[in-house]
Motif scaffolding. Structure first.
Motif, PDB file in Angstrom:
ATOM      1  N   ASP A 162      38.670  48.511  33.630  1.00 39.97           N
ATOM      2  CA  ASP A 162      39.748  48.980  32.815  1.00 39.97           C
ATOM      3  C   ASP A 162      41.234  48.728  33.801  1.00 39.97           C
ATOM      4  O   ASP A 162      41.263  49.350  34.742  1.00 39.97           O
ATOM      5  CB  ASP A 162      39.824  50.323  32.161  1.00 39.97           C
ATOM      6  N   GLU A 163      42.068  47.954  32.959  1.00 38.97           N
ATOM      7  CA  GLU A 163      43.117  47.484  33.629  1.00 38.97           C
ATOM      8  C   GLU A 163      44.045  48.927  33.803  1.00 38.97           C
ATOM      9  O   GLU A 163      44.882  48.812  34.719  1.00 38.97           O
ATOM     10  CB  GLU A 163      44.161  46.449  32.880  1.00 38.97           C
ATOM     11  N   LYS A 164      43.795  49.829  32.855  1.00 38.96           N
ATOM     12  CA  LYS A 164      44.930  50.997  33.479  1.00 38.96           C
ATOM     13  C   LYS A 164      44.372  51.737  34.620  1.00 38.96           C
ATOM     14  O   LYS A 164      45.027  52.277  35.096  1.00 38.96           O
ATOM     15  CB  LYS A 164      44.517  52.308  32.144  1.00 38.96           C
ATOM     16  N   LEU A 165      43.184  51.391  34.999  1.00 38.90           N
ATOM     17  CA  LEU A 165      42.695  52.024  36.423  1.00 38.90           C
ATOM     18  C   LEU A 165      42.602  51.250  37.606  1.00 38.90           C
ATOM     19  O   LEU A 165      42.022  51.523  38.469  1.00 38.90           O
ATOM     20  CB  LEU A 165      41.490  52.615  35.801  1.00 38.90           C
ATOM     21  N   ASN A 166      43.313  49.835  37.177  1.00 39.20           N
ATOM     22  CA  ASN A 166      42.892  49.034  38.368  1.00 39.20           C
ATOM     23  C   ASN A 166      44.415  48.307  38.408  1.00 39.20           C
ATOM     24  O   ASN A 166      45.225  48.455  37.586  1.00 39.20           O
ATOM     25  CB  ASN A 166      42.124  47.938  37.918  1.00 39.20           C
ATOM     26  N   PRO A 167      44.568  47.640  39.575  1.00 32.39           N
ATOM     27  CA  PRO A 167      45.792  46.960  39.849  1.00 32.39           C
ATOM     28  C   PRO A 167      46.295  45.775  38.765  1.00 32.39           C
ATOM     29  O   PRO A 167      47.562  45.834  38.509  1.00 32.39           O
ATOM     30  CB  PRO A 167      45.725  46.311  41.116  1.00 32.39           C
ATOM     31  N   SER A 168      45.243  45.421  38.128  1.00 36.76           N
ATOM     32  CA  SER A 168      45.334  44.466  37.151  1.00 36.76           C
ATOM     33  C   SER A 168      44.144  44.247  36.306  1.00 36.76           C
ATOM     34  O   SER A 168      43.144  44.656  36.713  1.00 36.76           O
ATOM     35  CB  SER A 168      45.899  42.988  37.526  1.00 36.76           C
ATOM     36  N   ALA A 169      44.272  43.662  35.086  1.00 39.59           N
ATOM     37  CA  ALA A 169      43.038  43.313  34.402  1.00 39.59           C
ATOM     38  C   ALA A 169      42.066  42.385  35.206  1.00 39.59           C
ATOM     39  O   ALA A 169      41.017  42.528  35.176  1.00 39.59           O
ATOM     40  CB  ALA A 169      43.415  42.723  32.899  1.00 39.59           C
ATOM     41  N   GLU A 170      42.569  41.489  35.980  1.00 40.03           N
ATOM     42  CA  GLU A 170      41.849  40.441  36.698  1.00 40.03           C
ATOM     43  C   GLU A 170      41.200  41.174  37.969  1.00 40.03           C
ATOM     44  O   GLU A 170      40.068  41.003  37.912  1.00 40.03           O
ATOM     45  CB  GLU A 170      42.823  39.306  37.290  1.00 40.03           C
ATOM     46  N   ALA A 171      41.880  42.238  38.394  1.00 42.99           N
ATOM     47  CA  ALA A 171      41.300  42.801  39.612  1.00 42.99           C
ATOM     48  C   ALA A 171      40.176  43.723  39.101  1.00 42.99           C
ATOM     49  O   ALA A 171      39.089  43.704  39.573  1.00 42.99           O
ATOM     50  CB  ALA A 171      42.412  43.655  40.338  1.00 42.99           C
ATOM     51  N   GLY A 172      40.237  44.335  37.851  1.00 44.72           N
ATOM     52  CA  GLY A 172      39.193  44.968  37.294  1.00 44.72           C
ATOM     53  C   GLY A 172      37.896  44.142  36.924  1.00 44.72           C
ATOM     54  O   GLY A 172      36.739  44.491  37.365  1.00 44.72           O
ATOM     55  N   MET A 173      38.251  43.024  36.379  1.00 45.56           N
ATOM     56  CA  MET A 173      37.249  42.236  36.122  1.00 45.56           C
ATOM     57  C   MET A 173      36.366  41.468  37.352  1.00 45.56           C
ATOM     58  O   MET A 173      35.092  41.573  37.325  1.00 45.56           O
ATOM     59  CB  MET A 173      37.593  41.074  35.082  1.00 45.56           C
ATOM     60  N   ASN A 174      37.093  41.297  38.379  1.00 48.60           N
ATOM     61  CA  ASN A 174      36.611  40.697  39.359  1.00 48.60           C
ATOM     62  C   ASN A 174      35.818  41.932  40.179  1.00 48.60           C
ATOM     63  O   ASN A 174      34.445  41.425  40.802  1.00 48.60           O
ATOM     64  CB  ASN A 174      37.577  40.386  40.467  1.00 48.60           C
ATOM     65  N   LYS A 175      35.947  43.126  39.831  1.00 48.01           N
ATOM     66  CA  LYS A 175      35.273  44.332  40.649  1.00 48.01           C
ATOM     67  C   LYS A 175      34.008  44.340  40.128  1.00 48.01           C
ATOM     68  O   LYS A 175      32.773  44.523  40.752  1.00 48.01           O
ATOM     69  CB  LYS A 175      35.862  45.655  40.503  1.00 48.01           C
ATOM     70  N   VAL A 176      33.847  44.219  38.599  1.00 45.89           N
ATOM     71  CA  VAL A 176      32.431  44.081  37.885  1.00 45.89           C
ATOM     72  C   VAL A 176      31.862  42.836  38.431  1.00 45.89           C
ATOM     73  O   VAL A 176      30.625  42.935  38.425  1.00 45.89           O
ATOM     74  CB  VAL A 176      32.853  44.479  36.400  1.00 45.89           C
ATOM     75  N   ARG A 177      32.653  41.674  38.297  1.00 49.31           N
ATOM     76  CA  ARG A 177      31.928  40.477  38.497  1.00 49.31           C
ATOM     77  C   ARG A 177      31.256  40.391  40.109  1.00 49.31           C
ATOM     78  O   ARG A 177      30.058  40.017  40.044  1.00 49.31           O
ATOM     79  CB  ARG A 177      32.906  39.023  38.402  1.00 49.31           C
ATOM     80  N   ASN A 178      31.936  40.847  40.791  1.00 46.85           N
ATOM     81  CA  ASN A 178      31.338  40.882  42.099  1.00 46.85           C
ATOM     82  C   ASN A 178      30.132  41.968  42.267  1.00 46.85           C
ATOM     83  O   ASN A 178      29.052  41.638  43.318  1.00 46.85           O
ATOM     84  CB  ASN A 178      32.401  41.471  43.237  1.00 46.85           C
ATOM     85  N   TRP A 179      30.249  43.042  41.579  1.00 51.87           N
ATOM     86  CA  TRP A 179      29.192  44.136  41.648  1.00 51.87           C
ATOM     87  C   TRP A 179      27.825  43.204  41.088  1.00 51.87           C
ATOM     88  O   TRP A 179      26.515  43.510  41.598  1.00 51.87           O
ATOM     89  CB  TRP A 179      29.376  45.078  40.988  1.00 51.87           C
ATOM     90  N   LEU A 180      28.064  42.735  39.893  1.00 52.08           N
ATOM     91  CA  LEU A 180      26.881  41.960  38.944  1.00 52.08           C
ATOM     92  C   LEU A 180      26.319  40.755  39.973  1.00 52.08           C
ATOM     93  O   LEU A 180      25.108  40.843  40.141  1.00 52.08           O
ATOM     94  CB  LEU A 180      27.475  41.460  37.762  1.00 52.08           C
ATOM     95  N   GLN A 181      26.961  40.060  40.861  1.00 53.86           N
ATOM     96  CA  GLN A 181      26.464  39.123  41.693  1.00 53.86           C
ATOM     97  C   GLN A 181      25.848  39.735  42.585  1.00 53.86           C
ATOM     98  O   GLN A 181      24.677  39.394  43.086  1.00 53.86           O
ATOM     99  CB  GLN A 181      27.709  38.356  42.214  1.00 53.86           C
ATOM    100  N   ALA A 182      26.427  40.949  43.173  1.00 52.49           N
ATOM    101  CA  ALA A 182      25.810  41.479  44.397  1.00 52.49           C
ATOM    102  C   ALA A 182      24.393  42.195  44.322  1.00 52.49           C
ATOM    103  O   ALA A 182      23.512  42.387  45.081  1.00 52.49           O
ATOM    104  CB  ALA A 182      26.741  42.559  45.098  1.00 52.49           C
ATOM    105  N   HIS A 183      24.299  42.297  42.801  1.00 48.59           N
ATOM    106  CA  HIS A 183      23.055  43.074  42.371  1.00 48.59           C
ATOM    107  C   HIS A 183      21.823  42.179  41.697  1.00 48.59           C
ATOM    108  O   HIS A 183      21.173  42.449  41.011  1.00 48.59           O
ATOM    109  CB  HIS A 183      23.260  44.356  41.503  1.00 48.59           C
ATOM    110  N   ASP A 184      22.081  40.567  42.143  1.00 53.63           N
ATOM    111  CA  ASP A 184      21.230  39.751  41.446  1.00 53.63           C
ATOM    112  C   ASP A 184      20.927  39.680  40.019  1.00 53.63           C
ATOM    113  O   ASP A 184      20.013  39.537  39.600  1.00 53.63           O
ATOM    114  CB  ASP A 184      19.780  39.848  42.380  1.00 53.63           C
TER     115      ASP A 184
END
Length: 216
Positions: free
Chosen positions: A62-84
């Motif tokens: 959620d962009e309200k809880l992150n520095p930006s919408a992109e930062a929030g999406m990248n956080k989830v994207r990185n998590w998904l990749q790290a968990h195969d």
């Protein structure tokens, strides 16, 4: 990594990220949305794993809880990749998260049954008794008033005004909450939204009675 393990890891990640949140987007909101998403997915014959995974991760981005919408999406994207997570599943989850937010009515439409399910589950948690509680929690978090009778209800709101403008908690009922029942995607979501919508109408009638000294 099997699906059950990914879901357990996603729940732990969301809890760590959001358990201290006081805006109404805390871990218990996530737990409720995930539970409702499972229910709707079974009734609507949607992909249960995709729905639950997206529900668990949706407010981590959620962009309200992150520095930006992109930062929030990248956080989830990185998590998904790290968990195969399978690429097709990961892309579907990211697409759901990118499209389910209300954004003052300016977000693009959801495109899959799973996105419809998760969006409905998230919006159902904005309705009824819990929706009322979350509305006032969010207003307090933003520093907004409970109610200002001299402030008009905004009818045409840009995304920027919706996100950063000043509006009381009660005004939020008219600017978003009372619109949600008609915006539900699934038959299951529409059914559940009706009674929650009616409860909010009853609550505001009591609120106005007390505000105006008509029920003291």
């Amino acid at each position: 990594m099997n699906k059950e393990t990914i879901l357990l890891e996603a729940a732990a990640f969301a809890k760590k990220e959001l358990e201290a949140d006081s805006s109404g987007h805390d871990w218990w909101h996530i737990a409720r949305v995930a539970r409702t998403a499972r229910l709707l997915a079974m009734e609507e014959q949607a992909d249960l794993f995709v729905c639950e995974l997206a529900a668990l991760l949706h407010d981590v981005a959620d962009e309200k809880l992150n520095p930006s919408a992109e930062a929030g999406m990248n956080k989830v994207r990185n998590w998904l990749q790290a968990h195969d997570t399978e690429e097709k599943v990961a892309n579907h989850v990211l697409e759901i998260i990118a499209t389910i937010s209300y954004k003052g009515g300016h977000n693009r439409p959801v495109t899959t049954k799973e996105a419809q399910v998760v969006q409905d589950a998230d919006r159902l948690d904005a309705l009824g008794a819990i929706g009322i509680a979350r509305t006032f929690a969010y207003a307090g978090w933003k520093g907004h008033l409970i109610y200002d009778p001299e402030q008009p209800v905004r009818t045409e709101i840009t995304y920027e005004e919706y996100r950063k403008g000043e509006a009381s908690a009660v005004h939020h009922f008219y600017e978003k909450l009372f619109k949600l029942a008609d915006l539900m995607n699934t038959d299951s979501g529409k059914r559940l939204a009706k009674s929650r919508h009616r409860f909010m109408e009853q609550y505001l009638q009591q609120f106005y009675n007390e505000w105006n000294g008509e029920n003291v």
